[in-house]
Structure formats: C-alpha cells, structure tokens
Design an enzyme around this catalytic site. Sequence first.
Site, mmCIF file in Angstrom:
data_model
loop_
_atom_site.group_PDB
_atom_site.id
_atom_site.type_symbol
_atom_site.label_atom_id
_atom_site.label_comp_id
_atom_site.label_asym_id
_atom_site.label_seq_id
_atom_site.Cartn_x
_atom_site.Cartn_y
_atom_site.Cartn_z
ATOM 1 C CG HIS A 59 -2.063 -0.908 1.172
ATOM 2 N ND1 HIS A 59 -3.127 -0.839 2.019
ATOM 3 C CD2 HIS A 59 -2.324 -1.924 0.318
ATOM 4 C CE1 HIS A 59 -4.007 -1.777 1.703
ATOM 5 N NE2 HIS A 59 -3.535 -2.461 0.681
ATOM 6 C CE1 TYR A 112 -5.031 4.086 8.771
ATOM 7 C CE2 TYR A 112 -5.490 3.978 11.121
ATOM 8 C CZ TYR A 112 -4.754 3.564 10.023
ATOM 9 O OH TYR A 112 -3.756 2.643 10.184
ATOM 10 N N PRO A 151 -3.417 0.963 18.823
ATOM 11 C CG PRO A 151 -5.228 -0.430 18.397
ATOM 12 C CD PRO A 151 -4.547 0.301 19.503
ATOM 13 C CE LYS A 208 4.608 3.923 12.944
ATOM 14 N NZ LYS A 208 4.489 3.327 11.627
ATOM 15 C CE1 TYR A 227 -0.928 4.120 9.237
ATOM 16 C CE2 TYR A 227 0.119 3.090 7.335
ATOM 17 C CZ TYR A 227 -0.889 3.123 8.291
ATOM 18 O OH TYR A 227 -1.844 2.123 8.297
HETATM 19 P P1 RFL Z 1 2.973 -10.921 22.163
HETATM 20 O O1 RFL Z 1 2.429 -11.095 20.788
HETATM 21 O O2 RFL Z 1 2.034 -10.546 23.231
HETATM 22 O O3 RFL Z 1 3.701 -12.277 22.538
HETATM 23 C C1 RFL Z 1 4.157 -12.546 23.837
HETATM 24 C C2 RFL Z 1 4.143 -14.036 24.042
HETATM 25 O O4 RFL Z 1 4.644 -14.343 25.344
HETATM 26 C C3 RFL Z 1 3.826 -15.335 25.945
HETATM 27 N N1 RFL Z 1 3.940 -15.237 27.406
HETATM 28 C C4 RFL Z 1 4.664 -16.097 28.152
HETATM 29 N N2 RFL Z 1 5.403 -17.159 27.820
HETATM 30 C C5 RFL Z 1 6.010 -17.838 28.833
HETATM 31 N N3 RFL Z 1 5.894 -17.491 30.135
HETATM 32 C C6 RFL Z 1 5.166 -16.424 30.521
HETATM 33 N N4 RFL Z 1 5.041 -16.086 31.798
HETATM 34 C C7 RFL Z 1 4.516 -15.676 29.503
HETATM 35 N N5 RFL Z 1 3.709 -14.584 29.506
HETATM 36 C C8 RFL Z 1 3.382 -14.343 28.246
HETATM 37 C C9 RFL Z 1 2.429 -15.019 25.431
HETATM 38 O O5 RFL Z 1 1.572 -16.145 25.511
HETATM 39 C C10 RFL Z 1 2.737 -14.611 23.999
HETATM 40 O O6 RFL Z 1 2.675 -15.694 23.098
HETATM 41 O O7 RFL Z 1 4.168 -9.860 22.195
HETATM 42 P P2 RFL Z 1 5.282 -9.526 21.072
HETATM 43 O O8 RFL Z 1 5.871 -10.797 20.533
HETATM 44 O O9 RFL Z 1 6.163 -8.490 21.651
HETATM 45 O O10 RFL Z 1 4.489 -8.927 19.837
HETATM 46 C C11 RFL Z 1 3.881 -7.678 19.924
HETATM 47 C C12 RFL Z 1 2.606 -7.649 19.114
HETATM 48 O O11 RFL Z 1 1.832 -8.814 19.356
HETATM 49 C C13 RFL Z 1 1.773 -6.422 19.458
HETATM 50 O O12 RFL Z 1 2.585 -5.264 19.522
HETATM 51 C C14 RFL Z 1 0.667 -6.107 18.500
HETATM 52 O O13 RFL Z 1 -0.123 -7.190 18.155
HETATM 53 C C15 RFL Z 1 -0.173 -5.015 19.186
HETATM 54 N N6 RFL Z 1 -1.517 -5.016 18.702
HETATM 55 C C16 RFL Z 1 -1.740 -4.447 17.512
HETATM 56 N N7 RFL Z 1 -0.726 -3.838 16.856
HETATM 57 C C17 RFL Z 1 -0.911 -3.268 15.660
HETATM 58 O O14 RFL Z 1 0.043 -2.738 15.073
HETATM 59 N N8 RFL Z 1 -2.185 -3.304 15.097
HETATM 60 C C18 RFL Z 1 -3.255 -3.928 15.719
HETATM 61 O O15 RFL Z 1 -4.346 -3.975 15.187
HETATM 62 C C19 RFL Z 1 -3.053 -4.512 16.969
HETATM 63 N N9 RFL Z 1 -4.073 -5.131 17.625
HETATM 64 C C20 RFL Z 1 -2.562 -5.633 19.441
HETATM 65 C C21 RFL Z 1 -3.837 -5.688 18.878
HETATM 66 C C22 RFL Z 1 -2.344 -6.181 20.723
HETATM 67 C C23 RFL Z 1 -3.376 -6.757 21.460
HETATM 68 N N10 RFL Z 1 -3.084 -7.240 22.806
HETATM 69 C C24 RFL Z 1 -1.707 -7.270 23.293
HETATM 70 C C25 RFL Z 1 -4.006 -7.602 23.779
HETATM 71 C C26 RFL Z 1 -4.879 -6.300 19.567
HETATM 72 C C27 RFL Z 1 -4.661 -6.843 20.852
HETATM 73 C C28 RFL Z 1 -5.845 -7.507 21.539
HETATM 74 C C1 PHB Z 2 -5.441 -4.053 11.247
HETATM 75 O O1 PHB Z 2 -5.585 -4.376 10.044
HETATM 76 O O2 PHB Z 2 -5.713 -4.852 12.157
HETATM 77 C C2 PHB Z 2 -4.982 -2.701 11.580
HETATM 78 C C3 PHB Z 2 -4.539 -1.863 10.569
HETATM 79 C C4 PHB Z 2 -4.109 -0.568 10.877
HETATM 80 C C5 PHB Z 2 -4.140 -0.137 12.179
HETATM 81 C C6 PHB Z 2 -4.569 -0.982 13.193
HETATM 82 C C7 PHB Z 2 -5.012 -2.265 12.893
HETATM 83 O O3 PHB Z 2 -3.749 1.123 12.462
#
Ligand code: RFL
Ligand code: PHB
Length: 392
Positions: free
Chosen positions: A72, A201, A293, A297, A385
């Site tokens: 994109h 957005y 989110p 980032k 971005y």
């Molecule tokens: P993760 O993905 O949370 O992975 C951490 C892993 O550690 C495990 N863990 C343990 N393992 C062993 N012993 C323990 N005591 C442990 N405690 C935890 C967990 O089970 C897990 O598998 O962190 P990581 O790898 O740093 O990755 C970061 C990303 O996942 C995160 O930044 C993004 O997904 C944030 N985020 C979003 N980011 C975006 O850019 N766009 C989004 O749309 C978006 N949606 C989200 C999200 C994060 C969410 N969280 C954390 C609740 C939506 C949600 C619901």
């Molecule tokens: C998503 O596709 O889940 C998404 C994309 C852009 C954002 C947040 C979430 O800023």
Amino acid sequence: MRVQVAIIGAGPSGLLLGQLLHRAGIDAIILERKSGEYVLGRIRAGVLEQGAVDLLDEAGVGKRLHAEGLVHGGIELCFDGERHRIDMAGLTGGKHVTVYGQTEVTRDLMDARAAAGATTVYEAEDVSIHGFDTDSPVVRYRKDGVTHEIACDFIAGCDGFHGVCRESLPANAVKHYERVYPFGWLGILADVPPVSHELIYVNHPRGFALCSMRSRTRSRYYVQVPLDEKIEEWPDERFWDELKRRVDTQAASTIVTGPSIEKSIAPLRSYVAEPMRFGRLLLAGDAAHIVPPTGAKGLNLAASDVRYLSRALIDHYRSGSMKEVDAYSGKCLRRVWKAVRFSWWMTSMLHRFPDTGEFGQKIQETELAYLVGSKAASTSLAENYVGLPFED
Ligand code: RFL
Ligand code: PHB
C-alpha cells in the site's frame, strides 16, 4: 541444560529473535506459556513497515509475505463525511507499507523454526527467571509436572505486556510511563472483500472507525466503543450498522457485509518501561511498551527492538564485547518514544473523547483539514506511518 540465549515468549518478538539468532549460529530456546494453536488464534496487527519486511527477509521467512502481502502506497482519512487520500509513497520518496497479518507472520516464523529443528517449549508453566543481575542467569519452568532448569548467558524477555520478565525486575530498577484511553476498539474479521483497496481511518461524531483488510477477500473492521461495552451486545448486524453510520455515504453503500469469523474488544493504552535492559535480561516488544493500534506500530516496534537486540547479541558473540548490549536500551527507546508519540497523536486526532465535547470535535476536524491541505503536515504523517529510520 545450557543455552546461550533463553527467549521467553513465542509471539512475533520471540520467534523472530530466535530465527535471527539461529541463522547467526547462536543457540537459543524459546519457552511459551500457551499452545502453538492458541498463539496463532490471536488476531492482532496487520500493517508492516518496510523495516519489518526487510527483517523478515533477513530471517529467511519473506517468501509468502512477498507473494501474498498487499503493498500500500497510501491511506485515506475520512472526516466531515468525506475521504482524503494521503499519498504516502509520493510524500516519502517511494516508501510503502505491506498489509500481511500478524497471524501469518507468526505462522511463517513457526514453520521456519520447525524446519530448522530449533526448540520451542509450548505450554511451559510457571516460567521464572533468576540471577539476571549476575553473569550466569537461570530460567526455570514446569512441563507435564516436571521442573526444568536452563542456564544461559542472556534472557530475552519477549513475553508481552502480561509476561513474567518485566514483573521480575526490582521495583526501583524500572520507571513506568502510562496513559490509558477511555475507550476500546471492537474489531471483526469477515470473509468479504474490503470496501476500498487502501485503509480508511474515520473520524466521526459517533466515534472512530477503521476499514482494514487481511487480503482481497478478507476484511478487518473496527469501531470505537466505550470501555465497558460487552461483546455479547454486538451481534454482527449491529456492528455493520454502526460501521456504515461512521463511514462516508459512498463507502456505506458499497461495504459488503457477512458473518464475522472473529470478534473482540481491545483496550487502548500507551505504556513504556525504562530501561529495557537490566543486567543480562533484555526486554523486547510488548514486554517493554504498548501503543494504541491507531498508528499500526505495535508489531513494527517489536520488530525494530528485535533488530537491535539480534545485532547486539551477534556482535557480543563475535567480538566478546558488551558495547552493543550496553547501547541496546537507549537505541530502542529513542525509536519507541517516536512511535509512542505518533500513535498517541493519531489516537487523539481520530477518536471521540468523552470530555471534549463539540469544541474537541471542531479542533479535530480542523487539524484533519490542515493535515490533508498541507504538504508539510501530510509528509509528517506519511514518514511516521511508513516507519522512521533506524540508528544503524
Ligand atoms: P505478544 O504477541 O504478546 O507475545 C508474547 C508471548 O509471550 C507469551 N507469554 C509467556 N510465555 C512464557 N511465560 C510467561 N510467563 C509468559 N507470559 C506471556 C504469550 O503467551 C505470547 O505468546 O508480544 P510480542 O511478541 O512483543 O508482539 C507484539 C505484538 O503482538 C503487538 O505489539 C501487537 O499485536 C499489538 N496489537 C496491535 N498492533 C498493531 O500494530 N495493530 C493492531 O491492530 C493490533 N491489535 C494488538 C492488537 C495487541 C493486542 N493485545 C496485546 C491484547 C490487539 C490486541 C488484543
Ligand atoms: C489491522 O488491520 O488490524 C490494523 C490496521 C491498521 C491499524 C490498526 C489495525 O492502524
């Protein structure tokens, strides 16, 4: 058992670090609390900066991402009922982002790890970390009722926001910065074609909305909801109606609806722990920081931490020096804070805040009008971005 690096957490941070270390001949084990299927079932981020794509290539897992990811070069901002395109590629000398789900990134990394024969212990219970303020840290965990101990040189805390690593730091060793927002995002995933080929957005008096996607046939949509909202009160029908009320009339009339295959509410938070290193414990990704989110980032910051961390550890094992390990936290945090600022700003500009009223709405619309009308302001959004540069 003894390894060079014990990685806690098999989310994107832990898996990507494991793969980069494996390719450099550094021996690492990953301990994960949940099962592999559970980790793959979490629907989260969808947008990758070029820096994250480059790192996945470096880890040798870019093939499917390049075949299936959607490139994109712009996003759309919708306010006052009209859409305006930000030409990110045009404003940044040709940079773009790639839409490819976190689930797919995780799956590719898991497959590569299995193919390499590297060890991941899933469903590791009661992981605990010890002696990270000495030169000989130890990690303990339980699996199938048996307690195991791993001696290592370094512990990588990749265990997310609710993990054990940051929690194990002495209270006086870490400073926490936090902002919790008074709303959440209700998101659904559905096998319907996206309403537009780019992300939209939306700022609307009823609240923020986002039209995103995972592929040409799978859409991801979000609407801002109050924090106490119950998912049971949002049947698909209600979600689609609310989304249509917030987008422009053209989008509302062309959105294809269908049954949701996932639906969840995520709270929004900005959080940073400083420093990201304590002795031989190094935190990466959500274990050290959370962004709302809105700036897309979270996953990208996890990748940029892992970039710095893998380089620091590789340098240490090649040269015997701790120089890059010592520089790790500072390098990460300078980039982290820029993403924290950008995500906070996007969140502030696009959401309805309970206490700012019509005045707040007018200020937001004026900021958006300025943004789309000013090349300088659009360029600032675009360069953040697509992803700010790294220090090395
Ligand atoms: P993760 O993905 O949370 O992975 C951490 C892993 O550690 C495990 N863990 C343990 N393992 C062993 N012993 C323990 N005591 C442990 N405690 C935890 C967990 O089970 C897990 O598998 O962190 P990581 O790898 O740093 O990755 C970061 C990303 O996942 C995160 O930044 C993004 O997904 C944030 N985020 C979003 N980011 C975006 O850019 N766009 C989004 O749309 C978006 N949606 C989200 C999200 C994060 C969410 N969280 C954390 C609740 C939506 C949600 C619901
Ligand atoms: C998503 O596709 O889940 C998404 C994309 C852009 C954002 C947040 C979430 O800023």
